[in-house]
Design an enzyme around this catalytic site. Sequence first.
Site, PDB file in Angstrom:
ATOM      1  N   CYS A   1    -114.362 132.381 108.934  1.00 20.00           N
ATOM      2  CA  CYS A   1    -113.491 131.445 109.635  1.00 20.00           C
ATOM      3  C   CYS A   1    -114.246 130.155 109.938  1.00 20.00           C
ATOM      4  O   CYS A   1    -115.350 130.205 110.494  1.00 20.00           O
ATOM      5  CB  CYS A   1    -112.975 132.069 110.927  1.00 20.00           C
ATOM      6  SG  CYS A   1    -112.027 130.933 111.965  1.00 20.00           S
TER       7      CYS A   1
ATOM      8  N   CYS B   1    -111.405 133.571 118.623  1.00 14.43           N
ATOM      9  CA  CYS B   1    -111.348 132.371 117.801  1.00 14.43           C
ATOM     10  C   CYS B   1    -110.627 131.267 118.576  1.00 14.43           C
ATOM     11  O   CYS B   1    -109.470 131.418 118.971  1.00 14.43           O
ATOM     12  CB  CYS B   1    -110.609 132.654 116.491  1.00 14.43           C
ATOM     13  SG  CYS B   1    -110.424 131.218 115.428  1.00 14.43           S
TER      14      CYS B   1
ATOM     15  N   LYS C   1     -69.199 102.283  94.109  1.00 16.06           N
ATOM     16  CA  LYS C   1     -68.439 101.683  93.011  1.00 16.06           C
ATOM     17  C   LYS C   1     -67.227 100.965  93.579  1.00 16.06           C
ATOM     18  O   LYS C   1     -66.544 101.507  94.456  1.00 16.06           O
ATOM     19  CB  LYS C   1     -67.966 102.763  92.029  1.00 16.06           C
ATOM     20  CG  LYS C   1     -69.087 103.601  91.434  1.00 16.06           C
ATOM     21  CD  LYS C   1     -68.535 104.775  90.641  1.00 16.06           C
ATOM     22  CE  LYS C   1     -69.658 105.705  90.188  1.00 16.06           C
ATOM     23  NZ  LYS C   1     -69.139 106.927  89.533  1.00 16.06           N
TER      24      LYS C   1
ATOM     25  N   LEU D   1     -77.463 102.518  86.181  1.00 17.69           N
ATOM     26  CA  LEU D   1     -77.065 101.805  87.385  1.00 17.69           C
ATOM     27  C   LEU D   1     -78.209 100.958  87.899  1.00 17.69           C
ATOM     28  O   LEU D   1     -79.375 101.352  87.815  1.00 17.69           O
ATOM     29  CB  LEU D   1     -76.661 102.788  88.496  1.00 17.69           C
ATOM     30  CG  LEU D   1     -75.323 103.496  88.377  1.00 17.69           C
ATOM     31  CD1 LEU D   1     -75.223 104.583  89.431  1.00 17.69           C
ATOM     32  CD2 LEU D   1     -74.173 102.522  88.522  1.00 17.69           C
TER      33      LEU D   1
ATOM     34  N   CYS E   1    -114.579 130.023 114.149  1.00 17.65           N
ATOM     35  CA  CYS E   1    -115.378 130.966 114.945  1.00 17.65           C
ATOM     36  C   CYS E   1    -116.405 131.742 114.143  1.00 17.65           C
ATOM     37  O   CYS E   1    -117.229 132.461 114.718  1.00 17.65           O
ATOM     38  CB  CYS E   1    -114.453 131.940 115.670  1.00 17.65           C
ATOM     39  SG  CYS E   1    -113.631 133.131 114.568  1.00 17.65           S
TER      40      CYS E   1
ATOM     41  N   CYS F   1    -108.113 135.268 109.705  1.00 17.71           N
ATOM     42  CA  CYS F   1    -109.342 135.370 110.485  1.00 17.71           C
ATOM     43  C   CYS F   1    -109.252 136.622 111.347  1.00 17.71           C
ATOM     44  O   CYS F   1    -108.225 136.888 111.975  1.00 17.71           O
ATOM     45  CB  CYS F   1    -109.507 134.135 111.360  1.00 17.71           C
ATOM     46  SG  CYS F   1    -110.734 134.318 112.668  1.00 17.71           S
TER      47      CYS F   1
ATOM     48  N   LYS G   1     -75.592 110.636  94.683  1.00 17.59           N
ATOM     49  CA  LYS G   1     -76.321 110.432  93.435  1.00 17.59           C
ATOM     50  C   LYS G   1     -77.051 111.734  93.106  1.00 17.59           C
ATOM     51  O   LYS G   1     -78.150 111.997  93.592  1.00 17.59           O
ATOM     52  CB  LYS G   1     -77.310 109.274  93.549  1.00 17.59           C
ATOM     53  CG  LYS G   1     -77.940 108.894  92.210  1.00 17.59           C
ATOM     54  CD  LYS G   1     -78.821 107.662  92.347  1.00 17.59           C
ATOM     55  CE  LYS G   1     -79.354 107.236  90.988  1.00 17.59           C
ATOM     56  NZ  LYS G   1     -80.190 108.276  90.345  1.00 17.59           N
TER      57      LYS G   1
ATOM     58  N   TYR H   1     -92.470 105.159  89.143  1.00 18.95           N
ATOM     59  CA  TYR H   1     -91.657 104.649  88.030  1.00 18.95           C
ATOM     60  C   TYR H   1     -90.814 103.459  88.483  1.00 18.95           C
ATOM     61  O   TYR H   1     -90.743 102.421  87.822  1.00 18.95           O
ATOM     62  CB  TYR H   1     -90.769 105.764  87.479  1.00 18.95           C
ATOM     63  CG  TYR H   1     -89.915 105.332  86.310  1.00 18.95           C
ATOM     64  CD1 TYR H   1     -88.651 104.790  86.508  1.00 18.95           C
ATOM     65  CD2 TYR H   1     -90.365 105.465  85.005  1.00 18.95           C
ATOM     66  CE1 TYR H   1     -87.859 104.386  85.436  1.00 18.95           C
ATOM     67  CE2 TYR H   1     -89.582 105.062  83.933  1.00 18.95           C
ATOM     68  CZ  TYR H   1     -88.339 104.525  84.147  1.00 18.95           C
ATOM     69  OH  TYR H   1     -87.559 104.127  83.090  1.00 18.95           O
TER      70      TYR H   1
ATOM     71  N   ARG I   1     -77.379 111.494  77.595  1.00 16.01           N
ATOM     72  CA  ARG I   1     -77.316 110.025  77.597  1.00 16.01           C
ATOM     73  C   ARG I   1     -78.207 109.441  76.510  1.00 16.01           C
ATOM     74  O   ARG I   1     -77.849 108.466  75.858  1.00 16.01           O
ATOM     75  CB  ARG I   1     -77.742 109.484  78.959  1.00 16.01           C
ATOM     76  CG  ARG I   1     -77.845 107.961  78.984  1.00 16.01           C
ATOM     77  CD  ARG I   1     -78.317 107.464  80.340  1.00 16.01           C
ATOM     78  NE  ARG I   1     -77.248 107.555  81.315  1.00 16.01           N
ATOM     79  CZ  ARG I   1     -77.424 107.777  82.605  1.00 16.01           C
ATOM     80  NH1 ARG I   1     -78.652 107.977  83.064  1.00 16.01           N
ATOM     81  NH2 ARG I   1     -76.414 107.819  83.432  1.00 16.01           N
TER      82      ARG I   1
END
Length: 686
Positions: free
Chosen positions: A427, A451, A309, A75, A430, A445, A114, A28, A135
């Site tokens: 898996c 493994c 500010k 802002l 293995c 697994c 903010k 955006y 707002r």
Amino acid sequence: MADLRREINEHNVRYYVYDEPSVSDADYDALMRELQALEAEHPALLRPDSPTQRVGAAPLAEFGSVRHAVPMLSLGNAFESDEVQAFDKRVADTLRGAGLLGADARVDYFCELKLDGLAISLRYENGELVQAATRGDGQEGEDVTANIRTIRAIPLRLQGVPPRVLEVRGEVLMNRADFERLNQAQAARGEKIFVNPRNAAAGSLRQLDPRITAQRPLRFFAYGWGEIRGVQGSDRAQSDMFAAVTADDAALPRDTHGSMLQWLAGFGLPVNVKYNRQARGATGLLDFYQHVGRIRPDLPYDIDGVVYKVDALAAQKVLGFVARAPRFAVAHKFPAEEATTQLLDIEVQVGRTGAITPVARLAPVFVGGVTVTNATLHNEDEIRRKDVRVGDTVIVRRAGDVIPEVVGPVLEKRARDLPLFVMPTACPVCGSAIEKLEDEAIARCTGGLFCAAQRKQTLLHAAGRKALDIEGLGEKLVDQLVDSGRIKSLADIYSLNVDELAVLDRMGRKSAENLVQAIDRARTPTLGRLLFALGIRHVGETTARDTARHFGSIAAILDADEDALLAVHDVGPVVAGSIRRFFAEPHNRQIVAQLREQGVEPVAQAEPQGTSLAGKTFVLTGTLPTWSRDDATRHILAAGGKVSGSVSKKTAYVVAGEEAGSKLAKARELGVTVLDEDALKALLGL
């Protein structure tokens, strides 16, 4: 430009009106900045209805509209340090030209977080809350008075003697912990899952039924004001946006933004005083930005930047406004924590305990300050809940230093007939069967140390600083040693020699010698470290240490039954059963025997040096001057104390260093004793 305006307006409607964002914040912002650049390049094509000239979108008809007596503007944004420096220079040059700033003086600013919530205007008349509005488009917002009245943080009647008319501007938000609990409850009821705390807050506030809003854990912080009338008998004062007044400044009771917020707080309005700061010049602003960046992970709520500010109201009035924002304020945003990209594939990784974790392979995207190509999808159930499919455009989130995660798909961009993800039954490393127990969300697994993936993770865990502390045995080297078949178990580490290590990739003779020396030092670990290094499921560092102290030898632990293990401090049935099952496996007992054959002889766990802190719980927060957290933990444990990660009524002491976060605030709230490093050392007798 027309296409950009149309697209941004569509995103505004989805975000502000329906609380269903269709793009990430980063995307955006990129669209808006592109349009702003084009309008600056072609001013003749600037239109009064451009999204750069207004904020948000029109209100929903169901709520009824409220026209703001003073516009609720937005802002301007800064993303880089040089933009902040340019803002400060513009402000300083203007104020010097107006005679409000000396030639060598720097501007005084008021700095705030903010907050990532929903902007709200509260109207009080004669101290009573009479109206609340969103707002909206900056000129008109939605009437949400009935819902606002359900938020306990917002006073229905102000304390003291407020003005006849007082409009308070602020943010409605939701803490992360509350957000997680809300989503869990929503999921349990089969209802909508919210994407993030901001959308949860917005969706909660904009319910047509206030009874639903009343059940949501919403919070509020005031950061400014709108119309003010009737201060000290004057009806002339009316403010713009955050501070500057259009009539008589003398009617306002204070002359700086910071002092005005203190004045608002005096009426019982929540003001974020804990994190607000004053700063001087661009250097002070950037220092505040860095400070907030460090404490951001510890904040209880989401923020997406900081706000600067100009503090003096007279200076704000001189600086004035542009079409949609004040010239005296700017938002310095953090690198975007959410971005959209394409999900290229879903693969599964095998962890140390055999846990199968789906991982999203992504088209590279810059989010949270880094380029992300992989993100966690947690487990199969989570993939189903989020309805994520290979080929989707997805939203990726990265908060702080945590592992990036896929939030969910952008359904509007999904191609038809994308297949659902199916967890493999074998898996990928293995070939062993993957199983999922009924009471667990994680599939595993069944291959164990057979493994190779589990073997690699087990070795890395064992070599870690809190286990055997074998410096130099990292991921790349473990990969080579396991893949070549040189290492099949933990005990094989101790048979490595300099000659064979020196010829491996990214290794030289000096590195090989250093590694062999580190391995030799690890032949006499404490019993607790060795127990932790074995990688027993559910056995963390503290449990391993307590178990070692209780039994005194590896032989005693090998022969302990579950009843004996339950006698260890804080060991319950799950942990006791896990330890017992681990040592009941012949191959695990064989590894212990092989370690002894390689000359590994654990030393008995040292008993605490004193008992003055026995049973006392400590919590560490922030950065200490000379000790690391591991140093502090080691000394506390040696004195018989405990170290916890969270503050509660049972906490005896909180040790706070620089940049201490929410844990320090919690300690003060509960009346827990707070120590600095020197006080801790004194308590320990050091």
